[in-house]
Write a protein that holds these residues in place. Structure first.
Motif, short mmCIF file in Angstrom:
data_model
loop_
_atom_site.label_atom_id
_atom_site.label_comp_id
_atom_site.label_asym_id
_atom_site.label_seq_id
_atom_site.Cartn_x
_atom_site.Cartn_y
_atom_site.Cartn_z
N GLU A 47 38.16 55.87 35.73
CA GLU A 47 36.78 55.70 36.21
C GLU A 47 36.25 54.31 35.84
O GLU A 47 35.57 53.67 36.64
CB GLU A 47 35.87 56.79 35.63
CG GLU A 47 34.45 56.74 36.13
CD GLU A 47 34.31 56.91 37.64
OE1 GLU A 47 33.45 56.22 38.22
OE2 GLU A 47 35.03 57.71 38.24
N ALA A 48 36.58 53.84 34.64
CA ALA A 48 36.13 52.51 34.22
C ALA A 48 36.73 51.42 35.12
O ALA A 48 36.05 50.44 35.44
CB ALA A 48 36.53 52.26 32.76
N VAL A 49 37.96 51.61 35.55
CA VAL A 49 38.59 50.65 36.46
C VAL A 49 37.84 50.63 37.80
O VAL A 49 37.54 49.56 38.33
CB VAL A 49 40.09 50.99 36.66
CG1 VAL A 49 40.70 50.19 37.80
CG2 VAL A 49 40.87 50.76 35.36
N PHE A 50 37.54 51.80 38.32
CA PHE A 50 36.79 51.87 39.58
C PHE A 50 35.41 51.23 39.44
O PHE A 50 34.98 50.47 40.31
CB PHE A 50 36.67 53.32 40.06
CG PHE A 50 37.79 53.74 40.96
CD1 PHE A 50 37.64 53.70 42.34
CD2 PHE A 50 38.99 54.16 40.44
CE1 PHE A 50 38.67 54.08 43.19
CE2 PHE A 50 40.04 54.55 41.27
CZ PHE A 50 39.88 54.50 42.64
N ARG A 51 34.72 51.54 38.34
CA ARG A 51 33.38 50.95 38.13
C ARG A 51 33.46 49.43 38.06
O ARG A 51 32.62 48.73 38.62
CB ARG A 51 32.75 51.51 36.86
CG ARG A 51 32.04 52.82 37.05
CD ARG A 51 31.14 53.17 35.87
NE ARG A 51 31.75 52.98 34.57
CZ ARG A 51 32.48 53.90 33.94
NH1 ARG A 51 32.67 55.07 34.47
NH2 ARG A 51 33.00 53.64 32.76
N ALA A 52 34.47 48.93 37.36
CA ALA A 52 34.63 47.48 37.23
C ALA A 52 34.87 46.82 38.59
O ALA A 52 34.48 45.68 38.81
CB ALA A 52 35.77 47.15 36.27
N GLU A 53 35.49 47.56 39.50
CA GLU A 53 35.72 47.05 40.86
C GLU A 53 34.50 47.27 41.76
O GLU A 53 34.50 46.85 42.91
CB GLU A 53 36.93 47.75 41.49
CG GLU A 53 38.25 47.17 41.09
CD GLU A 53 38.52 45.80 41.71
OE1 GLU A 53 38.39 45.62 42.93
OE2 GLU A 53 38.88 44.90 40.94
N GLY A 54 33.49 47.96 41.23
CA GLY A 54 32.29 48.23 42.03
C GLY A 54 32.50 49.33 43.05
O GLY A 54 31.81 49.38 44.08
N LEU A 55 33.44 50.23 42.77
CA LEU A 55 33.76 51.31 43.71
C LEU A 55 33.40 52.67 43.13
O LEU A 55 33.45 52.88 41.92
CB LEU A 55 35.26 51.30 44.02
CG LEU A 55 35.82 50.06 44.69
CD1 LEU A 55 37.34 50.16 44.78
CD2 LEU A 55 35.22 49.87 46.07
N ASP A 56 33.06 53.59 44.02
CA ASP A 56 32.82 54.98 43.66
C ASP A 56 34.12 55.74 43.93
O ASP A 56 34.55 55.85 45.08
CB ASP A 56 31.68 55.54 44.51
CG ASP A 56 31.37 56.99 44.21
OD1 ASP A 56 32.15 57.66 43.50
OD2 ASP A 56 30.34 57.48 44.72
#
Length: 83
Positions: A47-56
């Protein structure tokens, strides 16, 4: 049983792998933050990786599974230092 922990080095290898294989090439600031204080479980790290990419992540189920699997493999390796 202890929860496996990822070292800064483990996180670096994982982030490099995520960039090359799946295109999740995080900003150096985000990479440093994850190396300094990595989430302690597979789902939180993914989830942290997705957040860092600005993705849901909920909008990218197939990609979520791929990222999660790579993160899970890194946690398994982290719990087995003989690899």
């Amino acid at each position: 049983m202890d929860t496996p922990k990822l070292t800064s080095k483990d996180v670096g290898f994982l982030l490099d792998d995520l960039c090359v294989r799946l295109g999740f090439c995080l900003d150096p600031t985000d990479q440093a933050a994850l190396r300094a204080s990595p989430p302690t479980n597979v789902d939180s790290f993914a989830e942290a990786v997705f957040r860092a990419e600005g993705l849901d992540a909920s909008n990218y189920r197939h990609l979520w599974r791929q990222v999660r699997e790579m993160v899970a493999q890194a946690f398994k390796k982290g719990s087995n230092p003989s690899y």
